[in-house]
Design an enzyme around this catalytic site. Sequence first.
Site, PDB file in Angstrom:
ATOM      1  N   GLU A  76       0.854  -1.186   0.000  1.00 54.52           N
ATOM      2  CA  GLU A  76       0.000   0.000   0.000  1.00 54.52           C
ATOM      3  C   GLU A  76       0.890   1.237   0.000  1.00 54.52           C
ATOM      4  OE1 GLU A  76      -3.800   1.502   2.655  1.00 54.52           O
ATOM      5  OE2 GLU A  76      -2.070   0.666   3.703  1.00 54.52           O
ATOM      6  N   LYS A 151     -10.288  -0.114  -1.848  1.00 52.21           N
ATOM      7  CA  LYS A 151     -10.316  -0.463  -0.421  1.00 52.21           C
ATOM      8  C   LYS A 151     -11.693  -0.226   0.195  1.00 52.21           C
ATOM      9  CE  LYS A 151      -7.513   0.411   3.752  1.00 52.21           C
ATOM     10  NZ  LYS A 151      -6.433   1.287   4.279  1.00 52.21           N
ATOM     11  N   CYS A 194      -4.620  -3.640   3.503  1.00 49.83           N
ATOM     12  CA  CYS A 194      -4.297  -3.171   4.848  1.00 49.83           C
ATOM     13  C   CYS A 194      -5.419  -3.400   5.870  1.00 49.83           C
ATOM     14  CB  CYS A 194      -3.884  -1.702   4.786  1.00 49.83           C
ATOM     15  SG  CYS A 194      -2.942  -1.144   6.242  1.00 49.83           S
TER      16      CYS A 194
END
Length: 318
Positions: A76, A151, A194
């Site tokens: 990321e 995301k 993440c």
Amino acid sequence: MFTVRCILGTSAKNLTSRPVLRRRIELQRRMSTSPLPVAAVCQMTATPDKEANFSACRQLVEDAQQRGACMVFLPEGFDYIGSSREETLSLSESLAGDTVSKYTQLARKLEVWLSLGGFHERRHDWESDRRIYNSHVIINDKGDIVSVYRKSHLFDVELPEKGVCLKESAFTVPGPGLVSPVQTPIGKVGLGICYDVRFPELSLALRRDAAEILTYPSAFTAATGAAHWEVLLRARAIETQCFVLAAAQVGRHGEKRRSYGHALAVDPWGEVLADCGGEEPGVALVEIDPEKVRSTRRSMPVQQHRRDDGFYRGLESS
């Protein structure tokens, strides 16, 4: 299965020891002739300097490809990590911009697949909204973008006692939904980013859609990483019986932000196959054995033992 602990990128420090150099050459030889597909999990220290970040990533990708990797995973924020909201937004680009174009050319040149783990993507309504997506981009060995996942879960967390205060939603919009696992040379890869690792519903949905490998490219803070990083990744591997590959940011990005590092590869039994440590950029190579996925699922058929969705929602109706 033959696995490799993280080997730091080429530098004078890393090549001064002849035993280290001999081990490096031997590992490269074995990986380059492996009958199993080889994945490379990278960690780096991004800054606001996009050119320097690309140079660092290119070196990691070239190193991994020369040592036999057919797919390379970058973390990321591989494109940059800004020092403020304003800088983060000003440096963002569309998928048609220069940064992604450089990576499509790199993939085509090296004939390697790339996982770009968190790209600051300007949305179609950028001029009016001035917010972005955090996008995971998969590029094949022909240089084509084959999948983009935005995301889903944004990191809005304030932990004063840990020195953590980040509000991702101040400049990022959550993605509209999950994307199906991507067929790649190492197997079917399910995409997360993440903070998504904290939501097992996402990993289980990808497993139901036939994922064999889950990936969580990250920029975990030092405090939350030390507490939760490895245990979360191992839990996602165990509950889905998938390989888990997690590229990572490491070290200081500026005065206010430091990332935990420890890019990891975990097998379907929850065993850590490779760990890049918490100090310096580097790359770890792992062989991805599809039989490991099949045998783990045969010996413990968790998916077959799951009850229907209504069973798990039973408490809601009571």
